[in-house]
Design a protein around this motif. Sequence first.
Motif, PDB file in Angstrom:
ATOM      1  N   VAL A 101       0.875  -1.169   0.000  1.00  0.00           N
ATOM      2  CA  VAL A 101       0.000   0.000   0.000  1.00  0.00           C
ATOM      3  C   VAL A 101       0.915   1.222   0.000  1.00  0.00           C
ATOM      4  O   VAL A 101       1.904   1.263   0.733  1.00  0.00           O
ATOM      5  N   THR A 129       2.892  -0.955  -6.068  1.00  0.00           N
ATOM      6  CA  THR A 129       1.728  -0.597  -5.260  1.00  0.00           C
ATOM      7  C   THR A 129       0.495  -1.389  -5.672  1.00  0.00           C
ATOM      8  O   THR A 129       0.207  -1.553  -6.852  1.00  0.00           O
ATOM      9  N   THR A 131      -3.547  -1.583  -3.890  1.00  0.00           N
ATOM     10  CA  THR A 131      -4.384  -1.105  -2.786  1.00  0.00           C
ATOM     11  C   THR A 131      -5.535  -2.040  -2.472  1.00  0.00           C
ATOM     12  O   THR A 131      -6.255  -1.826  -1.495  1.00  0.00           O
ATOM     13  N   TYR A 146      -0.472  -5.087   3.556  1.00  0.00           N
ATOM     14  CA  TYR A 146      -1.877  -4.734   3.325  1.00  0.00           C
ATOM     15  C   TYR A 146      -2.519  -4.318   4.634  1.00  0.00           C
ATOM     16  O   TYR A 146      -2.188  -4.836   5.702  1.00  0.00           O
ATOM     17  N   THR A 193     -11.084   4.984   0.171  1.00  0.00           N
ATOM     18  CA  THR A 193     -10.933   3.567   0.485  1.00  0.00           C
ATOM     19  C   THR A 193     -11.450   3.220   1.877  1.00  0.00           C
ATOM     20  O   THR A 193     -11.536   2.048   2.228  1.00  0.00           O
ATOM     21  N   LEU A 220      -5.496   8.147  -0.978  1.00  0.00           N
ATOM     22  CA  LEU A 220      -4.357   7.690  -0.193  1.00  0.00           C
ATOM     23  C   LEU A 220      -4.129   8.559   1.052  1.00  0.00           C
ATOM     24  O   LEU A 220      -4.453   9.747   1.063  1.00  0.00           O
TER      25      LEU A 220
END
Length: 292
Positions: A101, A129, A131, A146, A193, A220
């Motif tokens: 991540v 990367t 996610t 993760y 997220t 992010l």
Amino acid sequence: MRNRFPSTRALQAFEAASRHESFTRAAHELSLTQGAICRQIAGLEQHVGVALFERVRRGVRLTDAGERYARMVHAHLQAMERDTLAIMAHQAGGVLDLAVVPTFATRWLLPRLASLQAAAPGLQVNMVTRTTPFMFDDTEFDAALYSGNPRWAGTEAYFLMYENPVPVCSPRLAATPLAPDAIARMPLLQQSTRPTAWREWFRSAGTMVPDDMVGMRLELFSMLAQAARDGLGVALIPAFLIRPELDSGQLIVLNPHSSPDARAFHLIVPERKVSQPSVVKFRQWLVDAVSG
């Protein structure tokens, strides 16, 4: 069985010619003559029984079958190159292909990799990367860092640390710590997220906020940190990811409360690679680095 596969030379010639749509440029790239490229392509077309290029006024153009085949050949040649580099790296001390991540990798992991070199000389860590979860069998990854539910089929998870996000902002936006109800009246920076992060934080602090999911949405933690530094709002970010900004005063913690959820960073390893030497070295170093 072996006769079913074309030669690597022919595939390299085809891949280069397909990218350039030019036999001349492919010949220059591979340090061959144009005639050699033509012969390789002709042999490949005879081998597969399909025309891969059609001649046009100013050179050549891929056919529909050629376009499909070019995509597959390009992917396989890249995989062969990657695998070859990995084998070469094993001679020096091993290689680890790691899915990460982004913010955890750049803010926490990378600044500590020098100590990994001391603990495991020659171990090369490659990072890409990712996610969201994925199937390890469909990738080249040996492990993943993760945050979220660690229960992936066919893997083992090693706990690293809880996120424990706290509300932070620029001192230009607020100069002193605030109660949750006061924070609720400020512009909230949302993480796409983690869409319910603010709702969970307010509820755990005993405050109900009708508009707790309203605000600029960013993907992010690094994006949230930048927006918070610029005075665009308040963000929920784990303190260990923004330690330099907190120490320098670019960001301040508005309230020390953190919602008691179970979201945490884990090292995820497919079961078939748990005993792989590069994975064992990295896992041992990582667990020690977290505990230290």
